[in-house]
Design an enzyme around this catalytic site. Structure first.
Site, PDB file in Angstrom:
ATOM      1  N   GLY A  32     -21.267  19.267 -45.935  1.00 25.29           N
ATOM      2  CA  GLY A  32     -21.796  20.621 -45.862  1.00 25.29           C
ATOM      3  C   GLY A  32     -20.830  21.748 -46.099  1.00 25.29           C
ATOM      4  N   THR A  34     -17.908  22.382 -44.855  1.00 29.88           N
ATOM      5  CA  THR A  34     -16.509  22.011 -45.078  1.00 29.88           C
ATOM      6  C   THR A  34     -16.288  21.654 -46.543  1.00 29.88           C
ATOM      7  OG1 THR A  34     -16.380  21.140 -42.825  1.00 29.88           O
ATOM      8  CG2 THR A  34     -14.627  20.508 -44.337  1.00 29.88           C
ATOM      9  N   ARG A  61     -28.311  17.767 -38.457  1.00 29.79           N
ATOM     10  CA  ARG A  61     -28.043  16.924 -37.284  1.00 29.79           C
ATOM     11  C   ARG A  61     -27.540  15.543 -37.700  1.00 29.79           C
ATOM     12  NH1 ARG A  61     -32.162  17.427 -32.244  1.00 29.79           N
ATOM     13  NH2 ARG A  61     -31.769  19.608 -31.696  1.00 29.79           N
ATOM     14  N   ILE A 124     -22.918  15.621 -32.050  1.00 30.60           N
ATOM     15  CA  ILE A 124     -23.157  14.184 -31.924  1.00 30.60           C
ATOM     16  C   ILE A 124     -22.293  13.401 -32.911  1.00 30.60           C
ATOM     17  CG2 ILE A 124     -24.876  12.338 -32.036  1.00 30.60           C
ATOM     18  CD1 ILE A 124     -25.234  14.298 -29.701  1.00 30.60           C
ATOM     19  N   LYS A 135     -10.603   4.474 -31.695  1.00 34.53           N
ATOM     20  CA  LYS A 135     -10.676   3.066 -31.312  1.00 34.53           C
ATOM     21  C   LYS A 135      -9.903   2.193 -32.294  1.00 34.53           C
ATOM     22  CE  LYS A 135     -13.869  -0.757 -30.475  1.00 34.53           C
ATOM     23  NZ  LYS A 135     -15.243  -1.188 -30.216  1.00 34.53           N
ATOM     24  N   HIS A 267       5.152  31.943   1.405  1.00 32.94           N
ATOM     25  CA  HIS A 267       4.815  30.561   1.736  1.00 32.94           C
ATOM     26  C   HIS A 267       3.327  30.384   2.054  1.00 32.94           C
ATOM     27  CE1 HIS A 267       9.008  29.861   1.452  1.00 32.94           C
ATOM     28  NE2 HIS A 267       9.328  30.449   2.593  1.00 32.94           N
ATOM     29  N   ASN A 408      -3.479  27.061  12.911  1.00 31.73           N
ATOM     30  CA  ASN A 408      -4.235  28.011  13.721  1.00 31.73           C
ATOM     31  C   ASN A 408      -3.829  29.431  13.340  1.00 31.73           C
ATOM     32  OD1 ASN A 408      -5.770  26.297  15.487  1.00 31.73           O
ATOM     33  ND2 ASN A 408      -3.874  25.764  16.545  1.00 31.73           N
TER      34      ASN A 408
END
Length: 506
Positions: A32, A34, A61, A124, A135, A267, A408
Site C-alpha cells: 500500500g 509504503t 485489513r 494485526i 521467532k 528522604h 507512624n
C-alpha cells in the site's frame, strides 16, 4: 537475490533504509502506502499482491496475512524439508521484515477519539509478521524500530548474529507493550486477573539506592502532567535514583495545594511545607519550618520562581528545584551552581483511579493513590472543647500534609506552615515526641495543632501533646480505646476532631 518485506506506518528513514538494502542486493516487497512512498522516491518495489497473488482486501485489513509471506519468513534455512516446501510452492524466502505498527497509543490518547476509530488502529498483520521474523531470528532480520535501520545495514554486511538476536527480543518487547496497551483500553479494570504493565525506559541511572545496585528510570508512555516523567530538566547533573524518589514525593505533596505553595522533601518525607500569598512568602515558611533538614533537600514550588525567591534558595545547598517556570534572572542566579538540578514541571491534581505500584520480592502491590482529602465539614468534634475557626483550618492543613509522611506519622502545623514532623517511628508516641520537639523551637508554636495519620491506641499521645502546648488534635478515630483519648483531651482542655479516614503511608 535476497528479499525484504517493508510495511511501515512511520516512514521516517525508510527510503534510505530501503536504498541501503537494494545496494546490498535485496529486492523490496512492500504494501500500500509504503510501496507508493518508496516508488515515488525511486526505490524499485515488488507489490505484495504480486507475491500473494491476492489483492489487499477489507479496507487494508488483510495484506500480508498469507502463506506466501509467512512461509517465506518462517522457513528454517537449514532444514531441507522447509526449503523444499518453499521450492515446491514457488515461494521466495524473506530475509528482512521491516514493520512498525499502527499508532494505537497515540490514537487513544486523543480526547476526541471514538472506540470504533481506536479499534481500527489495532494492528494485526504487523505484529504477526514481526513475531514470525523474531521467532526465526537465526535466519531473518526483524526490524521494528526506525532508529535501528543504520545498525541493521551494518549488521547485514558483517553477518552479526548477536544483533539479529537482540532485535528479535526487542520485537517481542514492542509487541507485548502494544498488546498490553490494547488490553488496558478494552478492559480498563484496574485489578485484572492477569496484570500486564508497559513502561518506556527514560533514563539509565549511574546506580540505584546504593552504589552497588544497578538501576534505570522507566516512565508511562503518557504520564500525568504533575509527574517527574513529564518534567523537563534545564540545568544540573542527571537525576539519581534517590533524587527521583524524593522528587516524586515532593510533587505528590505539592499537588494538594492551589494557593502558592512550597514543599521541601528529605528522604521521602516532607521536612517543610509553606503556603503564602506569593511564592516568596511560601518559601520563607517552608524553609523556616526546618532550616537544618532542608540542607541537601528537594524543593518543589507551584508558582514561577522569581528573583527574590531564587536569591534565598541560592544561599543553600539544594539537590533539586522544581517549578512551573523560572524567571530569566532567577534562572541565571540558580544556574551559577553547576550541580543543582533545575526542572520545570506541570501542575494539576492526580486523577481519580490513578494507581501506584510497589514491588515486593516475587511480586507487586498495586493500589489506588490516596487522593482522599478531608474538608472541615468532614470533621466530627468529639470533645467538650470546640476548636476555633483558625484551629479547624490548621487541622485541615495538617491533615493534608500527614498523608504524605511515612507512618507512624505526626504533623504539627499552623494554618499555612508545618512546624514539626515525626515519621517512621515504630510507636506513635515516638513520632509525637519528635514532631513536638521540633515544633516548640518555632515562633508560631502558640498556634500549633497536631494531626495523626492513624488512631491513638492509648491516651499517652494526647497527654504528651496537651502538656506541651498543643491546642487541637485531628485523628481518624476507630480504636477500641478512643474514649480514653477523648477523656484525656477533655481533662487537659484541648479540642479533638475525628475524620474516620486513616492515612497510613508505609
Amino acid at each position: 537475490m535476497k528479499r525484504a518485506l517493508i510495511s511501515v506506518f512511520n516512514k521516517t528513514g525508510v527510503v534510505d533504509f530501503a536504498r541501503g538494502l537494494v545496494d546490498l542486493g535485496f529486492e523490496i516487497v512492500s504494501t500500500g502506502g509504503t510501496a507508493r512512498h518508496l516508488s515515488s522516491a525511486g526505490v524499485p518495489v515488488i507489490s505484495v499482491e504480486s507475491v500473494t497473488q491476492f489483492p489487499e482486501m477489507l479496507d487494508g485489513r488483510v495484506k500480508t496475512l498469507h502463506p506466501r509471506i509467512h512461509a517465506g519468513i518462517l522457513a528454517q534455512r537449514d532444514k531441507t524439508e522447509h526449503m523444499q516446501t518453499l521450492s515446491e510452492n514457488d515461494i521466495e524466502p524473506i530475509d528482512v521484515v521491516c514493520v512498525n505498527l499502527y499508532p494505537f497509543s497515540e490514537t487513544i490518547n486523543r480526547p476526541d477519539v471514538s472506540r470504533t476509530e481506536a479499534i481500527e488502529q489495532i494492528d494485526i498483520g504487523g505484529p504477526t509478521a514481526l513475531r514470525a521474523a523474531a521467532k526465526n531470528a537465526k535466519d531473518v532480520w526483524a526490524v521494528a524500530d526506525p532508529s535501528d535501520y543504520s545498525a541493521v545495514l551494518s549488521g547485514i554486511k558483517s553477518e552479526d548474529a548477536t544483533l539479529r538476536s537482540q532485535l528479535a527480543a526487542k520485537v517481542f518487547s514492542i509487541t507485548a507493550a502494544y498488546d498490553t496497551t490494547i488490553a488496558h483500553y478494552l478492559n480498563p479494570e484496574p485489578f485484572p486477573e492477569k496484570l500486564t504493565m508497559t513502561y518506556q525506559k527514560r533514563q539509565a541511572l549511574r546506580y540505584g539506592e546504593n552504589a552497588h545496585q544497578q538501576a534505570a528510570f522507566y516512565a508511562k508512555e503518557y504520564p500525568s502532567k504533575i509527574s517527574l516523567a513529564s518534567a523537563k530538566q534545564l540545568h544540573g547533573k542527571e537525576l539519581s535514583y534517590n533524587n527521583i524518589k524524593d522528587a516524586d514525593a515532593a510533587l505528590s505533596a505539592l499537588s494538594e495545594f492551589d494557593q502558592p505553595a512550597v514543599v521541601a522533601v528529605k528522604h521521602m518525607n516532607p521536612c517543610g511545607i509553606g503556603l503564602g500569598d506569593d511564592i516568596e512568602q511560601a518559601w520563607d515558611k517552608a524553609y523556616s519550618a526546618d532550616k537544618m533538614s532542608i540542607f541537601g533537600g528537594i524543593v518543589a514550588l507551584n508558582r514561577s520562581v522569581d528573583l527574590a525567591t531564587a536569591t534565598k534558595m541560592h544561599a543553600l545547598f539544594l539537590e533539586i528545584i522544581m517549578a512551573p517556570a523560572f524567571d530569566d534572572d532567577a534562572y541565571a542566579i540558580l544556574a551559577k551552581k553547576k550541580n543543582v538540578r533545575l526542572l520545570t514541571i506541570g501542575l494539576g491534581k492526580a486523577q481519580p483511579g490513578e494507581l501506584e505500584a510497589i514491588s515486593v520480592t516475587g511480586g507487586l502491590l498495586l493500589q489506588n493513590k490516596d487522593l482522599q482529602t478531608e474538608a472541615i465539614t468532614d470533621m466530627t468534634v468529639v470533645t467538650e472543647i470546640q476548636p476555633t475557626e483558625a484551629e479547624l483550618k490548621a487541622l485541615q492543613f495538617a491533615q493534608t500534609v500527614v498523608k504524605h509522611v511515612k507512618s507512624n506519622a505526626i504533623v504539627v502545623a499552623t494554618t499555612d506552615q508545618t512546624l514539626g514532623i515525626g515519621c517512621g517511628q515504630m510507636n506513635r508516641i515516638g513520632s509525637v515526641e519528635l514532631a513536638i520537639s521540633a515544633a516548640k523551637k518555632q515562633p508560631r508554636f502558640n498556634e500549633a495543632v497536631l494531626a495523626s495519620d492513624a488512631f491513638f491506641p492509648m491516651d499517652d499521645c494526647v497527654e504528651y501533646a496537651a502538656k506541651h502546648g498543643i491546642h487541637a488534635i485531628i485523628q481518624p478515630g476507630g480504636s477500641i480505646r478512643d474514649q480514653d483519648s477523648i477523656d484525656k483531651a477533655n481533662e487537659l482542655g484541648i479540642a479533638m476532631v475525628t475524620t474516620g479516614v486513616r492515612h497510613f503511608r508505609h
